[in-house]
Design an enzyme around this catalytic site. Structure first.
Site, short mmCIF file in Angstrom:
data_model
loop_
_atom_site.label_atom_id
_atom_site.label_comp_id
_atom_site.label_asym_id
_atom_site.label_seq_id
_atom_site.Cartn_x
_atom_site.Cartn_y
_atom_site.Cartn_z
N LYS A 117 37.83 40.12 40.59
CA LYS A 117 36.16 40.37 40.33
C LYS A 117 35.35 39.47 41.38
CE LYS A 117 36.82 42.92 35.99
NZ LYS A 117 36.16 43.00 34.49
N GLY B 286 34.23 31.80 24.87
CA GLY B 286 34.76 31.81 26.22
C GLY B 286 33.57 31.47 27.38
#
Ligand code: ATR
Length: 274
Positions: free
Chosen positions: A66, A128
């Site tokens: 990505k 995260g």
């Protein structure tokens, strides 16, 4: 004419994207053909260019490409630029590869519409600080939560991520140990990769309660340890299947100009997953 799409990743054999998009094609009566394509970091850019040259209309990009996909695109949507990652490439009529990121919109649509949890004025915890977390920051902040707090194993990465987005709303960052003594969060989103290895971040029980939604961005047949933990705190838990479907619907909208009615896709997908 059949419009052609693919999802590029490594590994890619288990991606559900072809199933989801073929289903969207049926639901919207569009003739599309959607495949899976494996690439490596060395071949990724050329794979996208070859796909465009073959006359295809677009592709999805998944792990671990990505961030690399940003470089392959000649134009970026504001969301993709902010996220620093691209999950959808549109081969524009003018010949340019245009990069979008629909992950955050997909997550927010699933939480707000499917799970019926408004985010406005809520306390939201994002676990995260990697690519997956960064990709959802701007769309979460666009919903005007009271606070978006990022917690990460490496506290400095959470602080950095928070500072990148502080112009968009109330955002803070820190380590997991700082969550001790924090009041309950309304929504807790797991964007770490720890579920994939059967683990979960070290979280204190007091941050989730019966009115919290615990959202794991991964999906599978069974509850992840994070989902089991949140249920033991009385919270509602869900996995990322809805996010997968909603981000796909946003991609489909970019390519085909119509957003499929995702509600109709869920029963078939749950059947396939069970
Ligand atoms: P992705 O692109 O899927 O976000 P990534 O960029 O590699 O993948 O990020 C992985 C995230 O999962 C990071 O937040 C990482 O924490 P660190 O920044 O401290 O590395 C987190 N993570 C991975 N394994 C973990 C573990 N065992 N416990 C807690 N967090 C973990």
């Amino acid at each position: 004419m059949i419009n052609r799409y693919t999802v590029i990743g490594q590994p890619i054999a288990h991606s559900l994207s072809p199933v989801v998009h073929q289903l969207f094609g049926e639901l919207t009566q569009r003739r599309i053909h959607y495949t899976r394509t494996e690439a490596s970091p060395e071949t990724f850019a050329q794979t996208v260019i070859d796909w465009q040259r073959s006359g295809a209309q677009g592709c999805n990009v998944t792990a671990p490409f990505k961030e690399l996909a940003v470089e392959v695109c000649e134009r970026l949507s504001p969301n993709a630029r902010r996220a620093g990652s691209v999950n959808t490439i549109h081969m524009h009529r003018d010949g340019k590869r245009v990069g979008h990121n629909t992950d955050g919109l997909g997550l927010v649509a699933d939480i707000v519409v499917n799970q019926r949890r408004p985010l406005e004025s809520k306390r939201v915890l994002l676990l995260g600080a990697g690519g997956a977390a960064r990709g959802v920051m701007a769309p979460l902040l666009a919903k005007q939560p009271a606070l978006l707090h990022v917690a990460n194993r490496t506290a400095s990465k959470a602080e950095q991520l928070a500072s990148l987005f502080e112009d968009l709303g109330p955002v803070s960052g820190g380590g997991f140990e700082q969550l001790d003594g924090e009041p309950v969060f309304d929504v807790i989103i797991n964007a770490t990769t720890v579920s994939m290895n059967g683990g979960m971040p070290p979280l204190p029980d007091g941050i989730a309660s019966h009115h919290s939604l615990a959202y794991d961005m991964t999906y599978g047949r069974q509850d992840t340890p994070f989902m089991s933990w949140s249920k033991s705190c009385g919270a509602t838990a869900c996995n990322g299947l809805g996010m997968l479907v909603e981000q796909a619907a946003e991609s489909f909208l970019i390519w085909e100009g119509v957003r499929p009615k995702t509600r109709m896709a869920f029963p078939r997908l749950r059947e396939l997953l069970s």
